[in-house]
Write a protein that holds these residues in place. Structure first.
Motif, PDB file in Angstrom:
ATOM      1  N   LEU A  83       0.666  -1.215  -0.044  1.00 50.34           N
ATOM      2  CA  LEU A  83       0.047   0.020  -0.123  1.00 50.34           C
ATOM      3  C   LEU A  83       0.929   1.070  -0.025  1.00 50.34           C
ATOM      4  O   LEU A  83       0.381   2.308  -0.701  1.00 50.34           O
ATOM      5  N   PHE A  84       2.147   1.418   0.773  1.00 51.16           N
ATOM      6  CA  PHE A  84       2.726   2.412   0.895  1.00 51.16           C
ATOM      7  C   PHE A  84       3.383   2.651  -0.549  1.00 51.16           C
ATOM      8  O   PHE A  84       3.599   3.820  -0.887  1.00 51.16           O
ATOM      9  N   THR A  85       4.114   1.623  -0.918  1.00 53.55           N
ATOM     10  CA  THR A  85       4.716   1.797  -2.443  1.00 53.55           C
ATOM     11  C   THR A  85       3.712   2.160  -3.328  1.00 53.55           C
ATOM     12  O   THR A  85       3.984   2.997  -4.275  1.00 53.55           O
ATOM     13  N   GLN A  86       2.478   1.583  -3.236  1.00 56.23           N
ATOM     14  CA  GLN A  86       1.303   1.942  -4.373  1.00 56.23           C
ATOM     15  C   GLN A  86       1.038   3.369  -4.101  1.00 56.23           C
ATOM     16  O   GLN A  86       0.896   4.104  -5.317  1.00 56.23           O
ATOM     17  N   GLU A  87       1.008   3.842  -2.896  1.00 54.37           N
ATOM     18  CA  GLU A  87       0.473   5.310  -2.942  1.00 54.37           C
ATOM     19  C   GLU A  87       1.591   6.130  -3.535  1.00 54.37           C
ATOM     20  O   GLU A  87       1.099   7.161  -4.173  1.00 54.37           O
ATOM     21  N   ALA A  88       3.025   5.907  -3.426  1.00 51.25           N
ATOM     22  CA  ALA A  88       3.787   6.814  -4.042  1.00 51.25           C
ATOM     23  C   ALA A  88       3.735   6.714  -5.651  1.00 51.25           C
ATOM     24  O   ALA A  88       3.926   7.524  -6.254  1.00 51.25           O
ATOM     25  N   VAL A  89       3.618   5.319  -5.921  1.00 45.49           N
ATOM     26  CA  VAL A  89       3.304   5.194  -7.540  1.00 45.49           C
ATOM     27  C   VAL A  89       2.091   6.009  -8.074  1.00 45.49           C
ATOM     28  O   VAL A  89       2.124   6.684  -9.153  1.00 45.49           O
ATOM     29  N   GLN A  90       0.868   6.035  -7.277  1.00 49.78           N
ATOM     30  CA  GLN A  90      -0.339   6.539  -7.615  1.00 49.78           C
ATOM     31  C   GLN A  90      -0.134   8.139  -7.735  1.00 49.78           C
ATOM     32  O   GLN A  90      -0.435   8.831  -8.387  1.00 49.78           O
ATOM     33  N   LEU A  91       0.635   8.529  -6.708  1.00 51.43           N
ATOM     34  CA  LEU A  91       0.829  10.037  -6.620  1.00 51.43           C
ATOM     35  C   LEU A  91       1.719  10.855  -7.631  1.00 51.43           C
ATOM     36  O   LEU A  91       1.876  11.652  -8.066  1.00 51.43           O
ATOM     37  N   VAL A 181      -6.959  13.971  -0.744  1.00 50.50           N
ATOM     38  CA  VAL A 181      -5.928  13.426  -0.329  1.00 50.50           C
ATOM     39  C   VAL A 181      -5.871  12.009   0.028  1.00 50.50           C
ATOM     40  O   VAL A 181      -6.825  11.347  -0.037  1.00 50.50           O
ATOM     41  N   ASP A 182      -4.731  11.491   0.649  1.00 49.01           N
ATOM     42  CA  ASP A 182      -4.519  10.170   1.086  1.00 49.01           C
ATOM     43  C   ASP A 182      -4.921   9.009   0.064  1.00 49.01           C
ATOM     44  O   ASP A 182      -5.915   8.576   0.097  1.00 49.01           O
ATOM     45  N   PHE A 183      -3.915   8.741  -0.920  1.00 48.92           N
ATOM     46  CA  PHE A 183      -4.256   7.581  -1.676  1.00 48.92           C
ATOM     47  C   PHE A 183      -3.523   6.560  -1.338  1.00 48.92           C
ATOM     48  O   PHE A 183      -3.115   5.389  -2.192  1.00 48.92           O
ATOM     49  N   GLY A 184      -3.417   6.465   0.073  1.00 48.43           N
ATOM     50  CA  GLY A 184      -2.953   5.045   0.716  1.00 48.43           C
ATOM     51  C   GLY A 184      -3.616   3.753   0.452  1.00 48.43           C
ATOM     52  O   GLY A 184      -2.966   2.808   0.399  1.00 48.43           O
ATOM     53  N   ALA A 185      -5.031   4.078   0.237  1.00 47.63           N
ATOM     54  CA  ALA A 185      -5.994   2.653  -0.102  1.00 47.63           C
ATOM     55  C   ALA A 185      -6.433   2.641  -1.406  1.00 47.63           C
ATOM     56  O   ALA A 185      -6.993   1.614  -1.628  1.00 47.63           O
ATOM     57  N   ALA A 186      -5.547   3.471  -2.212  1.00 47.31           N
ATOM     58  CA  ALA A 186      -6.055   3.388  -3.855  1.00 47.31           C
ATOM     59  C   ALA A 186      -5.423   2.142  -4.215  1.00 47.31           C
ATOM     60  O   ALA A 186      -4.439   1.679  -4.025  1.00 47.31           O
ATOM     61  N   LYS A 187      -6.223   1.725  -5.369  1.00 45.46           N
ATOM     62  CA  LYS A 187      -5.671   0.521  -6.023  1.00 45.46           C
ATOM     63  C   LYS A 187      -5.814   0.627  -7.685  1.00 45.46           C
ATOM     64  O   LYS A 187      -6.770   1.340  -8.170  1.00 45.46           O
ATOM     65  N   SER A 188      -5.211  -0.029  -8.337  1.00 40.10           N
ATOM     66  CA  SER A 188      -5.381   0.039  -9.771  1.00 40.10           C
ATOM     67  C   SER A 188      -6.649  -1.017 -10.161  1.00 40.10           C
ATOM     68  O   SER A 188      -6.622  -2.128  -9.677  1.00 40.10           O
ATOM     69  N   ALA A 189      -7.316  -0.522 -11.091  1.00 43.32           N
ATOM     70  CA  ALA A 189      -8.588  -1.357 -11.457  1.00 43.32           C
ATOM     71  C   ALA A 189      -7.972  -2.522 -12.275  1.00 43.32           C
ATOM     72  O   ALA A 189      -8.910  -3.422 -12.461  1.00 43.32           O
TER      73      ALA A 189
END
Length: 376
Positions: A83-91, A181-189
């Motif tokens: 999740l943490f790594t993904q937040e960086a990628v999403q942002l 804000v807070d894309f820590g829970a975001a995911k790729s569809a």
């Protein structure tokens, strides 16, 4: 002031003119430029700090997120890393939108991961609600217009936010725009669902039913935004505005200020518990929101009464629908389970005529009851 980022430091507060913590000796500057000032948040997987970018002459504020999982279990920690790594990628991708914080840096220092992002100066909507009271229709329409365009940007890039709530929406002081804000829970569809390990994703009050089962879709974000709106309109937790026994939202009766039927219908469709009955795309919501005559509907809305409280997917039946449904229902009770012949030929007199007459009477009463719902 400088704040030591060592989680085990006994005395983390330092003056801003030192480079190493006077208590534990840890380096105070991240990447020789980011200085933490004070903690502003903490969760099970990390801490958040207000910071200063010492590398720029204006020394602008920024936000440091430190990955520091406190949960136990290999699967949970691995989940947190993803999740943490993904937040960086999403942002890194989404931060190009003016209403999403920009990613400034992502790195590891002293065996701990850090993410540095743009600081958004302003109050979140939970704070706005507490300070100024319930929102009105004009504010909610502006909120929807602002945030649906942000979600449109995210969904076009196959990103589902999964944690839309008042605390994650900031009213930026500089231009009064809403920032997500807070894309820590975001995911790729298009990726594998991250919440199949059992860790809860999103805030339960605002999470769509299918997301709770690990099946988040774009429509799940629409549901969460709808739940956010009714919280801001009523001042009540979405949990308190939902009748679990009847699977029905009952938020209209708790409105602080009446709203138009058009906005009520939009919110109810956003909140449909069955995904197929909900808006599937942001474009569909925007189309209804921008229907001609919406402002006239607001102006003509009576100020001393609220909209009727109807279940989210309820549609008042027309007289022809009622006749058809009652006729179908009647056939279940008539001999042979068949409807009356269409040629209206006389039927032999039997001892069922009295029963049939009673059934007709009861069905007529039922019809009158449904037809009554169409009256103003």
């Amino acid at each position: 002031m400088s704040y030591c980022l060592n989680p085990r430091c006994p005395k983390p507060e330092n003056s801003d003119d030192v480079k190493f913590c006077l208590s534990c000796g840890s380096k105070l500057l991240l990447k020789e430029r980011y200085r933490a000032i004070k903690p502003i948040g903490q969760g099970g997987f990390g801490r958040t700090f207000l910071a200063v970018d010492e590398d720029k002459p204006s020394k602008p504020h920024c936000v440091i997120k430190q990955f520091y999982p406190q949960a136990q279990g290999t699967n949970t920690v691995q989940k947190a890393v993803e999740l943490f790594t993904q937040e960086a990628v999403q942002l890194d991708e989404l931060g190009k939108h003016p209403q999403i914080p920009e990613l400034l840096a992502y790195f590891t220092q002293e065996d701990r991961q850090y993410l540095v992002q743009e600081f958004i100066n302003g109050a979140n909507l939970a704070q706005e609600l507490a300070n100024k009271g319930a929102f009105n229709e004009t504010q909610i329409r502006q909120l929807l217009s602002d945030l649906l365009n942000v979600l449109q940007f995210c969904h076009a890039r196959q990103v589902i936010h999964r944690d839309i709530k008042p605390e994650n929406i900031i009213l930026r002081s500089s231009d009064h725009k809403l920032v997500l804000v807070d894309f820590g829970a975001a995911k790729s569809a298009t990726g594998t669902a991250l919440n199949r390990t059992g860790t809860s994703i999103g805030s339960p009050e605002y999470v769509a039913p299918e997301q709770m089962r690990g099946r988040a879709t774009f429509a799940s974000d629409i549901y969460s935004l709808g739940a956010t709106c009714i919280h801001l309109l009523t001042g009540r937790s979405p949990f308190d505005s939902y009748d679990t026994n009847n699977d029905t939202w009952l938020w209209q009766q708790y409105l602080k200020v009446p709203i138009s039927n058009s906005l009520t219908n939009i919110l109810n469709k956003m909140l449909a518990s069955i995904p197929a009955r909900r808006y599937q795309t942001v474009d569909a919501v925007l189309q209804d929101l921008n229907q001609p005559g919406a402002n006239a509907a607001i102006a003509s809305q009576p100020q001393n009464q609220t909209s009727p409280t109807l279940p989210p997917t309820y549609i008042s039946p027309t007289p022809s629908q009622v006749d058809l449904e009652l006729e179908q229902l009647k056939t279940q009770f008539l001999p042979g389970g068949k409807s009356k012949p269409q040629n209206n030929q006389p039927r032999p007199t039997t001892n069922t005529s009295t029963n049939q007459s009673e059934i007709d009477k009861e069905l007529e009463e039922l019809k009158a009851k449904y037809m009554g719902n169409n009256n103003p």
